[in-house]
Design a protein around this motif. Structure first.
Motif, PDB file in Angstrom:
ATOM      1  N   ASN A   2      50.610 -31.455   3.645  1.00 32.27           N
ATOM      2  CA  ASN A   2      50.396 -31.865   5.801  1.00 32.27           C
ATOM      3  C   ASN A   2      51.229 -32.681   6.259  1.00 32.27           C
ATOM      4  OD1 ASN A   2      49.603 -29.164   6.070  1.00 32.27           O
ATOM      5  ND2 ASN A   2      47.206 -30.331   5.759  1.00 32.27           N
ATOM      6  N   TRP A   3      50.956 -34.093   5.867  1.00 28.76           N
ATOM      7  CA  TRP A   3      51.620 -35.466   5.706  1.00 28.76           C
ATOM      8  C   TRP A   3      52.737 -35.937   5.622  1.00 28.76           C
ATOM      9  CZ3 TRP A   3      52.471 -39.117   2.063  1.00 28.76           C
ATOM     10  CH2 TRP A   3      53.024 -40.455   2.912  1.00 28.76           C
ATOM     11  N   ARG A   4      52.997 -35.543   3.857  1.00 30.84           N
ATOM     12  CA  ARG A   4      54.391 -35.456   3.368  1.00 30.84           C
ATOM     13  C   ARG A   4      55.243 -33.973   3.872  1.00 30.84           C
ATOM     14  NH1 ARG A   4      58.112 -35.867   1.910  1.00 30.84           N
ATOM     15  NH2 ARG A   4      59.085 -36.482  -0.413  1.00 30.84           N
ATOM     16  N   TYR A   5      55.256 -33.928   4.168  1.00 28.07           N
ATOM     17  CA  TYR A   5      56.535 -32.403   4.755  1.00 28.07           C
ATOM     18  C   TYR A   5      56.201 -31.735   5.914  1.00 28.07           C
ATOM     19  CZ  TYR A   5      56.427 -31.660   0.193  1.00 28.07           C
ATOM     20  OH  TYR A   5      56.649 -31.999  -1.817  1.00 28.07           O
ATOM     21  N   PHE A   6      55.044 -31.644   6.862  1.00 27.11           N
ATOM     22  CA  PHE A   6      54.765 -31.531   8.394  1.00 27.11           C
ATOM     23  C   PHE A   6      55.224 -32.413   9.098  1.00 27.11           C
ATOM     24  CE2 PHE A   6      52.839 -27.700   5.886  1.00 27.11           C
ATOM     25  CZ  PHE A   6      54.399 -26.706   6.094  1.00 27.11           C
ATOM     26  N   SER A   7      54.850 -33.734   8.956  1.00 30.62           N
ATOM     27  CA  SER A   7      54.633 -34.643   9.781  1.00 30.62           C
ATOM     28  C   SER A   7      55.595 -35.394   9.990  1.00 30.62           C
ATOM     29  CB  SER A   7      53.278 -36.315   9.761  1.00 30.62           C
ATOM     30  OG  SER A   7      53.038 -36.428   8.941  1.00 30.62           O
ATOM     31  N   HIS A   8      56.397 -35.435   9.213  1.00 29.10           N
ATOM     32  CA  HIS A   8      57.551 -36.161   9.192  1.00 29.10           C
ATOM     33  C   HIS A   8      58.822 -36.520  10.293  1.00 29.10           C
ATOM     34  CE1 HIS A   8      61.337 -38.306   7.472  1.00 29.10           C
ATOM     35  NE2 HIS A   8      60.690 -38.953   6.882  1.00 29.10           N
ATOM     36  N   PRO A   9      58.616 -37.516  10.408  1.00 30.43           N
ATOM     37  CA  PRO A   9      59.483 -38.036  12.341  1.00 30.43           C
ATOM     38  C   PRO A   9      61.071 -37.302  12.397  1.00 30.43           C
ATOM     39  CG  PRO A   9      59.518 -39.269  11.328  1.00 30.43           C
ATOM     40  CD  PRO A   9      58.935 -39.224  10.167  1.00 30.43           C
ATOM     41  N   SER A  10      61.443 -36.863  11.016  1.00 31.04           N
ATOM     42  CA  SER A  10      63.048 -36.875  10.829  1.00 31.04           C
ATOM     43  C   SER A  10      63.777 -35.319   9.667  1.00 31.04           C
ATOM     44  CB  SER A  10      63.530 -38.385  10.825  1.00 31.04           C
ATOM     45  OG  SER A  10      63.222 -38.555   9.911  1.00 31.04           O
ATOM     46  N   LYS A  11      63.090 -35.900   8.821  1.00 32.45           N
ATOM     47  CA  LYS A  11      62.950 -34.622   7.506  1.00 32.45           C
ATOM     48  C   LYS A  11      62.297 -33.048   8.164  1.00 32.45           C
ATOM     49  CE  LYS A  11      64.454 -38.350   4.410  1.00 32.45           C
ATOM     50  NZ  LYS A  11      64.061 -38.283   3.133  1.00 32.45           N
ATOM     51  N   LYS A  12      63.588 -31.719   7.749  1.00 33.53           N
ATOM     52  CA  LYS A  12      63.085 -30.798   7.695  1.00 33.53           C
ATOM     53  C   LYS A  12      62.479 -30.414   6.894  1.00 33.53           C
ATOM     54  CE  LYS A  12      64.402 -26.693  10.103  1.00 33.53           C
ATOM     55  NZ  LYS A  12      65.402 -26.300  10.636  1.00 33.53           N
ATOM     56  N   TYR A  13      61.004 -29.991   5.832  1.00 34.96           N
ATOM     57  CA  TYR A  13      60.582 -28.610   5.236  1.00 34.96           C
ATOM     58  C   TYR A  13      60.195 -28.170   5.586  1.00 34.96           C
ATOM     59  CZ  TYR A  13      60.803 -34.197   3.094  1.00 34.96           C
ATOM     60  OH  TYR A  13      60.546 -35.578   2.814  1.00 34.96           O
ATOM     61  N   LEU A  14      60.454 -26.906   4.542  1.00 35.14           N
ATOM     62  CA  LEU A  14      59.913 -25.492   5.232  1.00 35.14           C
ATOM     63  C   LEU A  14      59.515 -24.544   3.644  1.00 35.14           C
ATOM     64  CD1 LEU A  14      63.117 -24.172   6.472  1.00 35.14           C
ATOM     65  CD2 LEU A  14      61.208 -24.477   7.582  1.00 35.14           C
ATOM     66  N   ALA A  15      57.893 -24.969   4.122  1.00 34.05           N
ATOM     67  CA  ALA A  15      58.012 -23.767   3.154  1.00 34.05           C
ATOM     68  C   ALA A  15      57.166 -22.467   3.262  1.00 34.05           C
ATOM     69  CB  ALA A  15      55.959 -24.436   3.122  1.00 34.05           C
ATOM     70  N   TYR A  16      57.335 -22.379   1.632  1.00 32.57           N
ATOM     71  CA  TYR A  16      56.809 -20.470   1.789  1.00 32.57           C
ATOM     72  C   TYR A  16      55.657 -19.570   1.044  1.00 32.57           C
ATOM     73  CZ  TYR A  16      60.493 -19.713   5.134  1.00 32.57           C
ATOM     74  OH  TYR A  16      61.727 -20.065   6.273  1.00 32.57           O
ATOM     75  N   GLY A  17      55.250 -18.907   1.044  1.00 27.90           N
ATOM     76  CA  GLY A  17      54.159 -18.522  -0.149  1.00 27.90           C
ATOM     77  C   GLY A  17      54.277 -17.462  -0.680  1.00 27.90           C
ATOM     78  N   VAL A  18      53.524 -16.935  -2.147  1.00 32.32           N
ATOM     79  CA  VAL A  18      53.771 -15.337  -2.274  1.00 32.32           C
ATOM     80  C   VAL A  18      52.182 -14.977  -1.954  1.00 32.32           C
ATOM     81  CG1 VAL A  18      54.221 -14.368  -3.950  1.00 32.32           C
ATOM     82  CG2 VAL A  18      55.533 -16.364  -3.387  1.00 32.32           C
ATOM     83  N   TYR A  19      52.342 -14.073  -1.476  1.00 32.42           N
ATOM     84  CA  TYR A  19      50.949 -12.832  -1.847  1.00 32.42           C
ATOM     85  C   TYR A  19      50.700 -11.750  -2.416  1.00 32.42           C
ATOM     86  CZ  TYR A  19      50.401 -16.845   1.752  1.00 32.42           C
ATOM     87  OH  TYR A  19      50.366 -18.401   2.730  1.00 32.42           O
ATOM     88  N   ASP A  20      49.972 -11.901  -2.711  1.00 30.88           N
ATOM     89  CA  ASP A  20      49.588 -10.396  -2.694  1.00 30.88           C
ATOM     90  C   ASP A  20      48.366  -9.974  -2.022  1.00 30.88           C
ATOM     91  OD1 ASP A  20      48.342  -8.557  -4.154  1.00 30.88           O
ATOM     92  OD2 ASP A  20      48.357  -8.800  -6.217  1.00 30.88           O
ATOM     93  N   GLU A  21      48.652  -9.262  -1.517  1.00 26.42           N
ATOM     94  CA  GLU A  21      48.145  -8.719  -0.284  1.00 26.42           C
ATOM     95  C   GLU A  21      47.252 -10.204   0.787  1.00 26.42           C
ATOM     96  OE1 GLU A  21      44.417  -6.182  -1.050  1.00 26.42           O
ATOM     97  OE2 GLU A  21      46.446  -4.355  -1.170  1.00 26.42           O
ATOM     98  N   ASP A  22      46.177 -10.456   0.502  1.00 24.72           N
ATOM     99  CA  ASP A  22      46.408 -11.856   1.756  1.00 24.72           C
ATOM    100  C   ASP A  22      46.097 -13.299   0.771  1.00 24.72           C
ATOM    101  OD1 ASP A  22      46.101 -11.057   3.944  1.00 24.72           O
ATOM    102  OD2 ASP A  22      44.308  -9.827   4.095  1.00 24.72           O
ATOM    103  N   GLU A  23      46.198 -12.806  -1.085  1.00 28.58           N
ATOM    104  CA  GLU A  23      45.488 -13.771  -1.863  1.00 28.58           C
ATOM    105  C   GLU A  23      47.223 -14.464  -2.018  1.00 28.58           C
ATOM    106  OE1 GLU A  23      43.306 -14.521  -6.628  1.00 28.58           O
ATOM    107  OE2 GLU A  23      43.495 -12.446  -5.166  1.00 28.58           O
ATOM    108  N   LEU A  24      47.233 -16.341  -1.955  1.00 28.30           N
ATOM    109  CA  LEU A  24      48.332 -16.581  -2.458  1.00 28.30           C
ATOM    110  C   LEU A  24      48.116 -16.773  -3.801  1.00 28.30           C
ATOM    111  CD1 LEU A  24      49.649 -18.713  -0.889  1.00 28.30           C
ATOM    112  CD2 LEU A  24      48.717 -21.020  -1.675  1.00 28.30           C
TER     113      LEU A  24
END
Length: 370
Positions: free
Chosen positions: A249-271
């Protein structure tokens, strides 16, 4: 302590903080009477930021520096400083950042190398050697592992001071997402590039994967399920960087200038899998790819490539150690391979096995922060 096998599958933040690091340092007199050698405190950081900006002619913001120097979940930065005695100015600095590391199932204390800067009027006067004397006098110098992924120029500086360094560049892979722009950049007239691009794209396009009732969703916050999956599918018998939820969360979502996008693959609700990309103008960088098998990996890659294209990226790239388990998937996905301009540099006097590049598994998410 063997945390990774005792129900807490994540190296804890380092037990020794920057105050312990300071208190353990013996006095090291400078061999040049103009200068004083000392360790940093967080109070020094604003001056250090200004020094780095001035040295490299950049204008990085305080928020960007604070993100790395102060807000790292593994602790504040360790900087070795040269101070001009008469003015008490900090004129040279090198930073090391506490970092998550494990060897197989064993927690390790590690630091990753960062900013190294000397004011221009003091360059060429041996200040890097003075900083090294200060570092090497510290009792932790032999106990902790230091590593970094310098480019070719930085690697030559490391070799100059006889620091151990890997002999081989990290493997690198790239996939072309916009053939028309690439062909134009190579001198092909736009009219011909427009005609040739569809054929190139068809050749470059892998077979589509059957989703088999799997769904892909964006990730806006990492939790325990992401941490568990990451540690399960990224673990190595050698040196590797375990990624916990708080750290990601710190590494990717709190950076003040770089843009990161994350995606998950799910089988119903299971990651089942997840990946992270960084968007940077015309280029995307694959930072994480956590997946149990090739089919799910390909499905996830197709999604992140689609997102990168929508964002206007012309290529997507990744570099990683040779032992990374996802290389076969990237080749099937039509990424082409070549050596990178990234080299593994390591230090571990009490851990000679850490000096061998084949004993490491690293990728952009472990290092691309500076």
């Amino acid at each position: 302590m063997d945390n990774l096998t005792q129900g807490t599958p994540l190296p804890a933040p380092h037990q020794r903080n920057w105050r312990d690091w300071q208190q353990a340092q013996p006095h090291v007199p400078s061999t040049d009477s103009r200068f004083v050698l000392r360790l940093s405190t967080p109070a020094d950081f604003p001056e250090i930021y200004g020094l780095v900006n001035s040295t490299f002619g950049i204008n990085k913001s305080v928020a960007e520096y604070d993100w790395m120097y102060k807000n790292n979940p593994y602790g504040a930065a360790h900087c070795h400083l040269v101070v001009e005695k008469t003015s008490e100015r900090i004129i040279s600095t090198v930073a090391r950042f506490p970092w998550p590391l494990a060897s197989g199932n064993r927690d390790m204390e590690a630091t990753q190398g960062g900013d190294s800067a000397t004011l221009s009027q003091f360059q060429g006067q041996g200040l890097a050697s003075l900083r090294n004397q200060l570092r090497q006098a510290h009792p932790w110098y032999n106990q902790a592992i230091g590593f970094g992924l310098p480019n070719h120029a930085s690697r030559n500086v490391i070799k100059k001071y006889k620091q151990p360094t890997a002999a081989y560049a990290a493997p690198f892979a790239k996939k072309i997402l916009d053939w028309r722009s690439l062909l134009v950049s190579k001198g092909v007239p736009d009219r011909l590039a427009k005609l040739a691009a569809p054929a190139a794209s068809i050749f470059d396009r892998p077979p589509r994967q059957n989703q088999q009732n799997l769904s892909i969703k964006p990730i806006h916050h990492f939790s325990q399920e992401h941490q568990t999956l990451s540690l399960k599918h990224s673990r190595s018998d050698n040196f590797w960087c375990p990624h916990g939820a708080q750290w990601m969360n710190w590494r990717y979502f709190s950076h003040p200038s770089k843009k990161y996008l994350a995606y998950g693959v799910y089988d119903e609700d299971e990651l089942q899998a997840f990946g992270v990309i960084r968007l940077d103008r015309d280029n995307a960088m694959l930072m994480e790819l956590i997946s149990p098998d090739t089919q799910v990996s390909q499905l996830l890659l197709q999604q992140v490539e689609h997102i990168a294209i929508e964002a206007g990226c012309k290529t997507i790239e990744v570099y990683a150690s040779e032992c990374w388990r996802q290389w076969p998937t990237l080749k099937q996905q039509r990424y082409f391979m070549r050596p990178s301009n990234i080299y593994l540099s390591t230090r571990g006097i009490d851990y000679p096995e850490a000096l061998l590049p084949e004993n490491w598994q690293l990728l952009p998410g472990d290092s691309d922060v500076f």
